[in-house]
Design a protein around this motif. Structure first.
Motif, mmCIF file in Angstrom:
data_model
loop_
_atom_site.group_PDB
_atom_site.id
_atom_site.type_symbol
_atom_site.label_atom_id
_atom_site.label_comp_id
_atom_site.label_asym_id
_atom_site.label_seq_id
_atom_site.Cartn_x
_atom_site.Cartn_y
_atom_site.Cartn_z
ATOM 1 N N GLN A 37 0.739 -1.333 0.216
ATOM 2 C CA GLN A 37 0.116 0.107 0.148
ATOM 3 C C GLN A 37 1.143 0.957 -0.160
ATOM 4 N N LEU A 38 2.269 1.370 -0.114
ATOM 5 C CA LEU A 38 2.941 2.519 0.574
ATOM 6 C C LEU A 38 3.802 2.622 -1.356
ATOM 7 N N PRO A 39 3.404 3.961 -1.609
ATOM 8 C CA PRO A 39 3.737 4.388 -2.577
ATOM 9 C C PRO A 39 4.967 4.831 -2.406
ATOM 10 N N LEU A 40 6.160 4.958 -4.214
ATOM 11 C CA LEU A 40 6.822 5.607 -4.117
ATOM 12 C C LEU A 40 7.044 7.192 -3.654
ATOM 13 N N TRP A 41 7.781 7.648 -3.630
ATOM 14 C CA TRP A 41 7.458 8.790 -2.943
ATOM 15 C C TRP A 41 9.442 10.054 -3.953
ATOM 16 N N GLY A 42 9.364 11.079 -3.754
ATOM 17 C CA GLY A 42 10.733 11.268 -4.689
ATOM 18 C C GLY A 42 11.558 12.189 -3.959
ATOM 19 N N PHE A 43 13.288 12.745 -3.391
ATOM 20 C CA PHE A 43 13.689 13.561 -2.902
ATOM 21 C C PHE A 43 14.419 14.718 -4.159
ATOM 22 N N ASP A 44 14.912 15.019 -2.661
ATOM 23 C CA ASP A 44 16.211 16.067 -3.491
ATOM 24 C C ASP A 44 17.661 15.532 -3.878
ATOM 25 N N GLY A 45 17.575 14.570 -4.627
ATOM 26 C CA GLY A 45 19.229 13.912 -4.609
ATOM 27 C C GLY A 45 19.973 14.621 -4.433
ATOM 28 N N SER A 46 20.294 16.116 -5.076
ATOM 29 C CA SER A 46 21.627 16.777 -5.141
ATOM 30 C C SER A 46 21.964 16.796 -3.876
ATOM 31 N N SER A 47 20.898 17.385 -2.560
ATOM 32 C CA SER A 47 21.317 17.264 -0.683
ATOM 33 C C SER A 47 21.999 16.216 -0.913
ATOM 34 N N THR A 48 21.777 14.950 -1.028
ATOM 35 C CA THR A 48 21.914 14.040 -0.501
ATOM 36 C C THR A 48 23.755 13.576 -0.741
ATOM 37 N N GLN A 49 24.022 13.661 -2.162
ATOM 38 C CA GLN A 49 25.245 13.031 -2.795
ATOM 39 C C GLN A 49 24.893 12.926 -4.106
ATOM 40 N N GLN A 50 23.230 11.675 -4.376
ATOM 41 C CA GLN A 50 22.839 11.447 -5.256
ATOM 42 C C GLN A 50 22.607 11.814 -6.708
ATOM 43 N N ALA A 51 22.154 13.635 -7.297
ATOM 44 C CA ALA A 51 22.226 13.456 -7.804
ATOM 45 C C ALA A 51 23.366 15.108 -8.141
ATOM 46 N N GLU A 52 22.435 14.869 -9.388
ATOM 47 C CA GLU A 52 23.421 16.966 -9.306
ATOM 48 C C GLU A 52 21.654 17.473 -9.935
#
Length: 348
Positions: A37-52
């Motif tokens: 029942q739990l949905p996917l959820w997004g986050f800001d990867g640029s603040s966790t060294q996981q995205a630009e």
């Protein structure tokens, strides 16, 4: 319907040791939510060294769920980090690619230090307390201080209430050093519960203004012990069939794969595995019955039971990623067991 506080928890992209991260969303359900029942959820990867910053979206995929006893209507949600498509594992997502087997059992012994104002809890502002010795499994103010036991007991209760298979606690050899043990069946399940237990401990100590120090040798080149995360392990074949020939082949595989194991057993292990204190040097493999100075300790029960049961790898350190540790142990075991009926294989 009830509004539940869903704490989505994940590992960031910091290296060599990832940090735990968490954020909360509120969702309504008729009952305690299931994983499905739990949905996917997004986050800001640029603040966790996981995205630009110019393309910062990352996605959290729930993989395990537990009640959160510290919150009314709380839910702890262990997540994997995915790319924006929601299906491709992020490069930092080690859990998605590890070797797993439901017949593989792991017991992790997590050692750590309580730290306050940049020093181990109970250390004087300058210098050192009395030499280690009386602190291990100690009792009384001079041995464990005035707050550590309160924290570890509260952490134990939180883990048990969350359904985590927490198996024990004890004060360790150095002042301010403690240990807890987590057991699980399957690499992912055992490692999920270890990461969740770490999360609960770190969140708990916020209110005591105390930090958890996981570095494997925080006091450097001194006579004070470092911190390990000994990995007790077995497979179905090891527990039920075993045998001396199998055991000797297994130890040969562990020796041959020494560098692969050390590579994922936690950073700075050369500072801890010196051969002077807790165990064998990092670059030499050894094993022995009841030998706590060996790379792999062989319990008397294992030998007395016809070389069946479990073994203890004493080399993983307190900073290690249990996903990678369990996976590497299974890969080495698979080199031996895939040649035997009923054993695991790399394709497990």
């Amino acid at each position: 319907m009830t509004k539940y506080k869903l704490e989505y928890i994940w590992l960031d992209g910091y290296t060599p040791v990832p940090n735990l991260r968490g954020k909360t969303q509120i969702k309504s359900f008729d009952d305690f939510p299931t994983l499905e029942q739990l949905p996917l959820w997004g986050f800001d990867g640029s603040s966790t060294q996981q995205a630009e910053g110019h393309s910062s979206d990352c996605v959290l995929k729930p993989v395990a769920v537990y009640p959160d006893p510290a919150r009314r209507d709380g839910v702890l949600v262990m997540c994997e980090v995915m790319m924006p498509d929601g299906t491709t594992p992020h490069v930092s997502n080690k859990r998605a690619t590890i070797l797993d087997d439901e017949g593989a059992w792991f017991g992790f012994e997590q050692e750590y230090f309580f730290y306050k104002n940049g020093r181990p809890l109970g250390f004087p502002e300058q210098g050192y307390p009395e030499p280690q010795g009386k602190y291990y499994t100690g009792v009384g103010y001079s041995a464990v201080g005035d707050i550590a036991r309160t924290i570890v007991e509260e952490h134990l209760d939180l883990c048990l209430a969350a359904g985590i298979n927490h198996e024990g606690i004890n004060a360790e050899v150095a002042k301010g050093q403690w240990e807890f043990q987590i057991f699980g069946k399957g690499s992912k399940k055992a490692a999920d519960e270890m990461w969740m237990a770490r999360y609960l401990l770190q969140r708990l100590t916020e209110k005591y203004c105390i930090d958890i120090e996981y570095h494997c040798k925080p006091l450097g080149d001194t006579d004070w012990n470092g911190s390990g995360m000994h990995a007790n392990f077995s497979t179905k074949y090891m527990r039920e069939v075993g045998g001396k020939e199998y055991f000797e082949s297994l130890m040969g595989a562990f020796e041959q794969n020494l560098e692969d194991h050390i590579a994922v057993y936690g950073p700075d292990n050369h500072m801890r595995l010196t051969g002077k204190h807790e165990t064998a040097p990092w670059n030499k493999f050894s094993y022995g019955v009841a030998d706590r100075g060996a790379s792999v300790r062989v319990p008397h029960s294992f030998v007395n039971n016809g070389y069946k049961g479990y073994l203890e790898d004493r080399r993983p350190n307190s900073q290690g990623d249990p996903y990678q540790i369990a996976s590497q142990i299974l890969k080495t075991i698979a080199e031996v067991e895939e040649r035997t009926e009923g054993g695991i294989s790399v394709a497990a």
